[in-house]
Design an enzyme around this catalytic site. Structure first.
Site, PDB file in Angstrom:
ATOM      1  N   SER A  41      32.055 122.254  11.697  1.00 23.95           N
ATOM      2  CA  SER A  41      31.777 121.023  12.168  1.00 23.95           C
ATOM      3  C   SER A  41      30.064 120.947  11.290  1.00 23.95           C
ATOM      4  O   SER A  41      29.630 121.917  10.375  1.00 23.95           O
ATOM      5  CB  SER A  41      30.734 121.043  13.421  1.00 23.95           C
ATOM      6  N   TYR A  65      26.252 124.948  20.591  1.00 20.88           N
ATOM      7  CA  TYR A  65      27.367 124.639  19.873  1.00 20.88           C
ATOM      8  C   TYR A  65      27.083 124.657  18.030  1.00 20.88           C
ATOM      9  O   TYR A  65      27.635 124.925  17.768  1.00 20.88           O
ATOM     10  CB  TYR A  65      27.655 122.706  20.568  1.00 20.88           C
TER      11      TYR A  65
HETATM   12  P1  NAD Z   1      39.634 118.230  22.135  1.00 20.64           P
HETATM   13  O1  NAD Z   1      38.313 117.751  23.168  1.00 20.64           O
HETATM   14  O2  NAD Z   1      39.796 116.340  21.787  1.00 20.64           O
HETATM   15  O3  NAD Z   1      39.825 118.298  21.390  1.00 20.64           O
HETATM   16  C1  NAD Z   1      39.988 120.113  21.884  1.00 20.64           C
HETATM   17  C2  NAD Z   1      41.055 121.120  23.065  1.00 20.64           C
HETATM   18  O4  NAD Z   1      40.668 121.895  22.783  1.00 20.64           O
HETATM   19  C3  NAD Z   1      42.024 120.598  23.285  1.00 20.64           C
HETATM   20  O5  NAD Z   1      43.897 120.943  23.334  1.00 20.64           O
HETATM   21  C4  NAD Z   1      41.652 121.690  25.195  1.00 20.64           C
HETATM   22  O6  NAD Z   1      42.488 121.005  25.876  1.00 20.64           O
HETATM   23  C5  NAD Z   1      41.101 123.016  23.471  1.00 20.64           C
HETATM   24  N1  NAD Z   1      40.201 123.422  25.068  1.00 20.64           N
HETATM   25  C6  NAD Z   1      39.185 123.343  25.153  1.00 20.64           C
HETATM   26  N2  NAD Z   1      38.952 124.885  26.143  1.00 20.64           N
HETATM   27  C7  NAD Z   1      39.666 125.053  26.107  1.00 20.64           C
HETATM   28  C8  NAD Z   1      40.203 127.038  26.592  1.00 20.64           C
HETATM   29  N3  NAD Z   1      38.819 127.691  27.174  1.00 20.64           N
HETATM   30  N4  NAD Z   1      41.156 127.494  26.184  1.00 20.64           N
HETATM   31  C9  NAD Z   1      42.068 126.978  25.236  1.00 20.64           C
HETATM   32  N5  NAD Z   1      41.693 125.209  25.266  1.00 20.64           N
HETATM   33  C10 NAD Z   1      40.262 124.596  24.696  1.00 20.64           C
HETATM   34  O7  NAD Z   1      37.967 117.773  20.661  1.00 20.64           O
HETATM   35  P2  NAD Z   1      38.436 117.897  19.122  1.00 20.64           P
HETATM   36  O8  NAD Z   1      37.422 116.129  18.953  1.00 20.64           O
HETATM   37  O9  NAD Z   1      39.894 117.294  18.624  1.00 20.64           O
HETATM   38  O10 NAD Z   1      37.550 119.391  18.769  1.00 20.64           O
HETATM   39  C11 NAD Z   1      38.530 119.868  18.047  1.00 20.64           C
HETATM   40  C12 NAD Z   1      37.763 120.885  17.099  1.00 20.64           C
HETATM   41  O11 NAD Z   1      36.735 119.966  16.239  1.00 20.64           O
HETATM   42  C13 NAD Z   1      36.454 122.075  18.296  1.00 20.64           C
HETATM   43  O12 NAD Z   1      36.393 122.720  18.056  1.00 20.64           O
HETATM   44  C14 NAD Z   1      35.228 120.925  17.601  1.00 20.64           C
HETATM   45  O13 NAD Z   1      33.691 121.254  17.940  1.00 20.64           O
HETATM   46  C15 NAD Z   1      35.764 120.287  16.365  1.00 20.64           C
HETATM   47  N6  NAD Z   1      34.587 118.846  15.563  1.00 20.64           N
HETATM   48  C16 NAD Z   1      34.985 117.652  16.203  1.00 20.64           C
HETATM   49  C17 NAD Z   1      34.364 116.996  16.242  1.00 20.64           C
HETATM   50  C18 NAD Z   1      34.561 115.818  16.199  1.00 20.64           C
HETATM   51  O14 NAD Z   1      33.473 114.713  16.667  1.00 20.64           O
HETATM   52  N7  NAD Z   1      35.569 115.146  17.198  1.00 20.64           N
HETATM   53  C19 NAD Z   1      33.697 117.320  14.670  1.00 20.64           C
HETATM   54  C20 NAD Z   1      33.270 117.612  13.852  1.00 20.64           C
HETATM   55  C21 NAD Z   1      34.150 119.173  14.107  1.00 20.64           C
END
Ligand code: NAD
Length: 260
Positions: A142, A155
């Site tokens: 991130s 985080y």
């Molecule tokens: P999201 O909530 O849409 O997806 C998260 C996924 O992780 C889902 O499939 C969920 O089922 C799975 N998950 C959560 N806890 C779990 C566990 N204990 N075991 C197995 N699976 C689990 O989130 P996203 O926005 O797609 O984020 C994905 C990654 O990208 C994360 O690491 C997040 O920190 C990172 N990220 C997101 C953003 C943003 O703005 N959305 C920005 C920077 C980084």
């Protein structure tokens, strides 16, 4: 992408992980999906990706908070695909509170899912990658792997940890055809972020457009969300033979956020 590859993408039943899984399937990789969505939703996704791309799609319900389950998922993928060539550590959760009020169990869960899961999966997948002389580990970190924001201590600590893990493992595997990199997105409009917009608009008495521009994108100079497809394209490139010399890199994709 060359010869058929086996890929594991953690947290790939939603959002960024799902976009990455689809893009790797489009390149011909067999997939192990993982995430916490319902069996019905997961079944539909597996069928859809198989139909669209003709690759083998499997699913693991492994809880990324549990190191043993993480390692078992990698072992299962290794025997199903005759090796894990591409490992994308993407599963992640968030919790927002000032540190004095930050529930210790939330801290533990964020560190386990956002950081330790990548340790376990990488440790389990590396021996096979080294033995075959090819591997790609791509950690979805991130912008918070590079800079901080208040109220996100766990985080930010976990994501900075992912950057350190990425660099260390890159050095340990550099002579074995294995690259290890981190991608650092800014704000991405995944369902998770989208769902917060109406509530924030109501709470602040401003329009949904103002929430996006002045709240979510306040730190992002482009004032545009990063798109899932853009992240997936970078991951696909990092997984390709052309990216063999990129390793130990912590790559921002954040609309200029961390340039400030
Ligand atoms: P999201 O909530 O849409 O997806 C998260 C996924 O992780 C889902 O499939 C969920 O089922 C799975 N998950 C959560 N806890 C779990 C566990 N204990 N075991 C197995 N699976 C689990 O989130 P996203 O926005 O797609 O984020 C994905 C990654 O990208 C994360 O690491 C997040 O920190 C990172 N990220 C997101 C953003 C943003 O703005 N959305 C920005 C920077 C980084």
């Amino acid at each position: 992408m060359g010869a058929r590859k086996g890929a594991v993408v953690t947290g790939s039943t939603s959002g960024i992980g799902l976009g990455i899984a689809r893009a790797l399937a489009a390149q011909g990789a067999d997939l192990m999906l993982n995430g916490l969505e319902t069996p019905g939703e997961v079944q539909e996704l597996c069928a859809e990706i198989t139909k669209d791309h003709g690759v083998e799609v499997r699913y693991s319900s492994a809880d990324m908070a549990d190191g043993e389950q993480v390692r078992a998922m990698i072992a299962e993928a290794e025997s199903a695909f005759e090796g894990v060539d591409i490992l994308v550590n993407n599963a992640g959760i968030q919790h927002v509170a000032e540190i004095e009020a930050f529930a210790p169990e939330k801290w533990d869960a964020i560190l386990a899912i956002n950081l330790s899961a990548a340790f376990h999966s990488t440790a389990a997948a590396l021996p096979g990658m080294k033995a075959r002389g090819f591997g790609r580990v791509i950690n979805i970190a991130s912008a918070h792997a590079l800079v901080a924001s208040p109220y996100k201590s766990a985080y930010v600590a976990a994501k900075h940890g992912v950057a350190g893990l990425t660099k260390t493992v890159a050095l340990e595997s550099a002579e074995h055809g294995v690259t290890v990199n981190a991608v650092c997105p800014g704000y991405v409009l995944t369902p998770l972020v989208e769902n917060q917009i109406p509530e924030t608009a109501r709470a602040r008495g401003i329009s949904e457009a103002a929430v996006k521009r002045d709240v979510l994108l306040a730190a992002q100079p482009t004032k545009q969300f990063v798109e899932v497809e853009q992240i997936a394209a970078l991951v696909t490139f990092l997984a390709s033979p052309a990216a063999a010399s990129i390793t130990g890199a912590v790559l921002p994709m954040d609309g200029g956020w961390t340039a400030q």
